[in-house]
Motif scaffolding. Structure first.
Motif, PDB file in Angstrom:
ATOM      1  N   PHE A   1      13.024 -10.753   4.836  1.00 23.21           N
ATOM      2  CA  PHE A   1      12.701 -11.605   3.473  1.00 23.21           C
ATOM      3  C   PHE A   1      12.247 -10.495   2.239  1.00 23.21           C
ATOM      4  CE2 PHE A   1       8.939 -10.934   5.875  1.00 23.21           C
ATOM      5  CZ  PHE A   1       7.855 -11.041   5.055  1.00 23.21           C
ATOM      6  N   ILE A   2      12.546 -11.037   1.176  1.00 20.91           N
ATOM      7  CA  ILE A   2      12.133 -10.081   0.015  1.00 20.91           C
ATOM      8  C   ILE A   2      10.570 -10.640  -0.395  1.00 20.91           C
ATOM      9  CG2 ILE A   2      12.862 -12.040  -1.561  1.00 20.91           C
ATOM     10  CD1 ILE A   2      13.470  -9.315  -3.296  1.00 20.91           C
ATOM     11  N   SER A   3       9.893  -9.783  -0.697  1.00 20.21           N
ATOM     12  CA  SER A   3       8.461  -9.969  -0.791  1.00 20.21           C
ATOM     13  C   SER A   3       7.787  -9.196  -1.957  1.00 20.21           C
ATOM     14  CB  SER A   3       7.637  -9.463   0.537  1.00 20.21           C
ATOM     15  OG  SER A   3       7.795  -8.019   0.523  1.00 20.21           O
ATOM     16  N   LEU A   4       6.461  -9.378  -2.321  1.00 17.84           N
ATOM     17  CA  LEU A   4       5.834  -8.551  -3.329  1.00 17.84           C
ATOM     18  C   LEU A   4       5.987  -7.159  -3.095  1.00 17.84           C
ATOM     19  CD1 LEU A   4       2.342 -10.319  -3.530  1.00 17.84           C
ATOM     20  CD2 LEU A   4       4.260 -10.273  -5.107  1.00 17.84           C
ATOM     21  N   ALA A   5       6.093  -6.736  -1.794  1.00 19.48           N
ATOM     22  CA  ALA A   5       6.220  -5.126  -1.424  1.00 19.48           C
ATOM     23  C   ALA A   5       7.468  -4.622  -2.180  1.00 19.48           C
ATOM     24  CB  ALA A   5       6.199  -5.013   0.025  1.00 19.48           C
ATOM     25  N   ASP A   6       8.828  -5.351  -1.882  1.00 20.31           N
ATOM     26  CA  ASP A   6       9.731  -4.964  -2.398  1.00 20.31           C
ATOM     27  C   ASP A   6       9.947  -5.018  -4.268  1.00 20.31           C
ATOM     28  OD1 ASP A   6      11.443  -4.666  -0.128  1.00 20.31           O
ATOM     29  OD2 ASP A   6      10.659  -6.877   0.030  1.00 20.31           O
ATOM     30  N   LEU A   7       9.130  -6.244  -4.683  1.00 16.47           N
ATOM     31  CA  LEU A   7       9.358  -6.436  -6.079  1.00 16.47           C
ATOM     32  C   LEU A   7       8.136  -5.496  -6.848  1.00 16.47           C
ATOM     33  CD1 LEU A   7       8.759 -10.279  -6.291  1.00 16.47           C
ATOM     34  CD2 LEU A   7      11.123  -9.006  -6.558  1.00 16.47           C
ATOM     35  N   SER A   8       7.419  -4.802  -6.270  1.00 20.79           N
ATOM     36  CA  SER A   8       6.324  -3.759  -6.732  1.00 20.79           C
ATOM     37  C   SER A   8       7.196  -2.603  -7.061  1.00 20.79           C
ATOM     38  CB  SER A   8       5.291  -3.787  -6.012  1.00 20.79           C
ATOM     39  OG  SER A   8       3.993  -3.279  -6.435  1.00 20.79           O
ATOM     40  N   HIS A   9       8.075  -2.252  -6.542  1.00 18.30           N
ATOM     41  CA  HIS A   9       8.991  -0.797  -6.847  1.00 18.30           C
ATOM     42  C   HIS A   9       9.920  -1.137  -7.914  1.00 18.30           C
ATOM     43  CE1 HIS A   9       8.125  -0.801  -2.499  1.00 18.30           C
ATOM     44  NE2 HIS A   9       8.119   0.610  -2.587  1.00 18.30           N
ATOM     45  N   LEU A  10      10.103  -2.307  -8.594  1.00 18.24           N
ATOM     46  CA  LEU A  10      11.175  -2.363  -9.474  1.00 18.24           C
ATOM     47  C   LEU A  10      10.907  -1.642 -10.564  1.00 18.24           C
ATOM     48  CD1 LEU A  10      12.099  -6.156  -8.933  1.00 18.24           C
ATOM     49  CD2 LEU A  10      13.816  -4.168  -8.741  1.00 18.24           C
ATOM     50  N   THR A  11       9.814  -1.785 -11.330  1.00 16.86           N
ATOM     51  CA  THR A  11       9.469  -1.138 -12.555  1.00 16.86           C
ATOM     52  C   THR A  11       9.570   0.258 -12.920  1.00 16.86           C
ATOM     53  OG1 THR A  11       6.962  -1.448 -12.120  1.00 16.86           O
ATOM     54  CG2 THR A  11       7.963  -3.104 -13.373  1.00 16.86           C
TER      55      THR A  11
ATOM     56  N   GLU B   1       0.739  -1.241   0.012  1.00 12.95           N
ATOM     57  CA  GLU B   1      -0.007   0.059   0.106  1.00 12.95           C
ATOM     58  C   GLU B   1       0.781   1.197  -0.037  1.00 12.95           C
ATOM     59  OE1 GLU B   1      -3.453   0.562  -0.051  1.00 12.95           O
ATOM     60  OE2 GLU B   1      -3.467  -1.343  -0.902  1.00 12.95           O
ATOM     61  N   VAL B   2       2.073   1.245   0.756  1.00 11.48           N
ATOM     62  CA  VAL B   2       2.885   2.531   0.637  1.00 11.48           C
ATOM     63  C   VAL B   2       3.416   2.773  -0.700  1.00 11.48           C
ATOM     64  CG1 VAL B   2       5.153   3.104   1.565  1.00 11.48           C
ATOM     65  CG2 VAL B   2       3.330   2.229   3.150  1.00 11.48           C
ATOM     66  N   GLU B   3       3.723   1.455  -1.207  1.00 12.03           N
ATOM     67  CA  GLU B   3       4.186   1.492  -2.573  1.00 12.03           C
ATOM     68  C   GLU B   3       3.151   2.432  -3.831  1.00 12.03           C
ATOM     69  OE1 GLU B   3       4.392   0.883  -6.681  1.00 12.03           O
ATOM     70  OE2 GLU B   3       3.393  -0.581  -5.356  1.00 12.03           O
ATOM     71  N   ALA B   4       2.123   1.703  -3.470  1.00 14.14           N
ATOM     72  CA  ALA B   4       1.045   2.152  -4.481  1.00 14.14           C
ATOM     73  C   ALA B   4       0.271   3.537  -4.111  1.00 14.14           C
ATOM     74  CB  ALA B   4      -0.322   1.175  -4.264  1.00 14.14           C
ATOM     75  N   GLN B   5       0.377   3.946  -2.908  1.00 14.60           N
ATOM     76  CA  GLN B   5      -0.280   5.244  -2.473  1.00 14.60           C
ATOM     77  C   GLN B   5       0.938   6.407  -2.161  1.00 14.60           C
ATOM     78  OE1 GLN B   5      -3.456   5.444  -2.487  1.00 14.60           O
ATOM     79  NE2 GLN B   5      -3.691   3.190  -2.845  1.00 14.60           N
ATOM     80  N   ASN B   6       2.153   6.087  -2.224  1.00  7.05           N
ATOM     81  CA  ASN B   6       3.181   7.071  -1.791  1.00  7.05           C
ATOM     82  C   ASN B   6       4.288   7.121  -2.696  1.00  7.05           C
ATOM     83  OD1 ASN B   6       2.238   8.170   1.150  1.00  7.05           O
ATOM     84  ND2 ASN B   6       1.992   6.040   1.092  1.00  7.05           N
ATOM     85  N   PHE B   7       5.101   5.789  -3.084  1.00  3.49           N
ATOM     86  CA  PHE B   7       6.148   5.894  -3.730  1.00  3.49           C
ATOM     87  C   PHE B   7       5.594   6.042  -5.098  1.00  3.49           C
ATOM     88  CE2 PHE B   7       9.057   3.427  -6.406  1.00  3.49           C
ATOM     89  CZ  PHE B   7      10.325   3.765  -5.789  1.00  3.49           C
ATOM     90  N   ASN B   8       4.753   5.539  -5.527  1.00  2.00           N
ATOM     91  CA  ASN B   8       4.410   5.435  -7.070  1.00  2.00           C
ATOM     92  C   ASN B   8       4.161   6.785  -7.632  1.00  2.00           C
ATOM     93  OD1 ASN B   8       4.249   3.495  -9.346  1.00  2.00           O
ATOM     94  ND2 ASN B   8       1.966   4.184  -9.220  1.00  2.00           N
ATOM     95  N   GLY B   9       3.345   7.342  -7.153  1.00  2.00           N
ATOM     96  CA  GLY B   9       3.062   8.756  -7.738  1.00  2.00           C
ATOM     97  C   GLY B   9       4.267   9.687  -7.637  1.00  2.00           C
ATOM     98  N   ALA B  10       5.006   9.750  -6.506  1.00  2.00           N
ATOM     99  CA  ALA B  10       6.026  10.592  -6.355  1.00  2.00           C
ATOM    100  C   ALA B  10       7.138  10.117  -7.346  1.00  2.00           C
ATOM    101  CB  ALA B  10       6.481  10.563  -4.898  1.00  2.00           C
ATOM    102  N   CYS B  11       7.166   9.130  -7.387  1.00  2.00           N
ATOM    103  CA  CYS B  11       8.354   8.603  -8.451  1.00  2.00           C
ATOM    104  C   CYS B  11       7.917   8.798  -9.947  1.00  2.00           C
ATOM    105  CB  CYS B  11       8.595   7.051  -8.265  1.00  2.00           C
ATOM    106  SG  CYS B  11       9.633   6.154  -9.293  1.00  2.00           S
ATOM    107  N   LYS B  12       6.559   8.684 -10.121  1.00  2.00           N
ATOM    108  CA  LYS B  12       6.321   8.701 -11.479  1.00  2.00           C
ATOM    109  C   LYS B  12       6.416  10.445 -11.712  1.00  2.00           C
ATOM    110  CE  LYS B  12       3.366   4.858 -12.848  1.00  2.00           C
ATOM    111  NZ  LYS B  12       2.096   4.476 -13.326  1.00  2.00           N
ATOM    112  N   ASP B  13       5.920  11.317 -10.879  1.00  2.00           N
ATOM    113  CA  ASP B  13       5.970  12.736 -11.025  1.00  2.00           C
ATOM    114  C   ASP B  13       7.485  13.023 -11.264  1.00  2.00           C
ATOM    115  OD1 ASP B  13       4.774  15.179 -10.931  1.00  2.00           O
ATOM    116  OD2 ASP B  13       6.189  15.647  -9.110  1.00  2.00           O
ATOM    117  N   ALA B  14       8.367  12.539 -10.775  1.00  2.00           N
ATOM    118  CA  ALA B  14       9.808  12.739 -10.869  1.00  2.00           C
ATOM    119  C   ALA B  14      10.093  12.308 -12.183  1.00  2.00           C
ATOM    120  CB  ALA B  14      10.671  12.412  -9.972  1.00  2.00           C
TER     121      ALA B  14
END
Length: 212
Positions: free
Chosen positions: A160-170, A105-118
């Motif tokens: 442990f690596i998880s979906l949460a980490d993998l979701s940031h890769l693209t 959820e952090v990736e979807a709601q915080n990281f993703n938008g700010a990263c895409k804006d940059a």
């Protein structure tokens, strides 16, 4: 589906399709077919595709009678369906699973938008340096929270690596590596840098990059 093969509609260069591909590879799923749908060329607007994804977007996963869209829903499904094989990426206990879900959820709601804006400003030609700097500063505030978390755990949900980490890769790869803003984003954030180097060096992700 008579052949029992998963069908994934999308293109590898799509950030959302790539999220699904890296999950499939981490889970050791090889028996799937990538059906190319290029939404930039209008292929998402065909009646055939909109019968699968009413918003005309990608990716879409078909598994027998199931048709599923939205990339994060798809990766959760893959992690559950193939729980007993490949990398365990969804947590082994209710607490671990809850932490995976939290950081997804952090990736979807915080990281993703700010990263895409940059990324929007980093990829522009010509580059508006002032707006890029402002967007990177805003994104940096998100990364500061990641730095604090990763100072205590190897990965976002724990050790442990998880979906949460993998979701940031693209999305992260495009900003950090393709447009070479990693040095700026990682400055003063050694734990974020170590985390990124760890997850972006995984064989599953390298396979996706070969497809882009």
């Amino acid at each position: 589906m008579a052949d029992g093969k998963l069908k994934l509609y999308g293109v590898a260069a799509s950030t959302c399709t790539g999220r699904v591909l890296v999950t499939l590879f981490e889970k050791g799923v090889e028996d799937f077919e990538l059906k190319v749908v290029n939404v930039r060329k209008g292929e998402g607007k065909t009646p055939e595709h909109k019968s699968l994804q009413p918003f005309g977007l990608i990716p879409v996963l078909q598994d027998g009678d199931l048709t599923l869209f939205e990339s994060r829903a798809i990766i959760r499904y893959i992690a559950n369906k193939f729980e007993g094989q490949g990398t365990p990426i969804y947590g082994a206990t209710p607490i671990e699973r809850a932490l995976v879900e939290q950081w997804l959820e952090v990736e979807a709601q915080n990281f993703n938008g700010a990263c895409k804006d940059a990324l929007k400003y980093a990829a522009a030609s010509p580059v508006d340096e002032e707006k890029l700097a402002q967007s990177l500063e805003k994104f940096g505030k998100v990364l500061d929270i990641y730095e604090a978390r990763l100072a205590t755990t190897q990965f976002l949900a724990g050790d442990f690596i998880s979906l949460a980490d993998l979701s940031h890769l693209t999305t992260g790869w495009k900003l950090f590596d393709k447009y070479k803003k990693g040095s700026v984003c990682f400055d003063g954030r050694p734990h974020v840098k170590a985390w990124w180097e760890s997850i972006s060096s995984r064989p599953a992700w390298k396979r996706v990059l070969e497809m882009i």
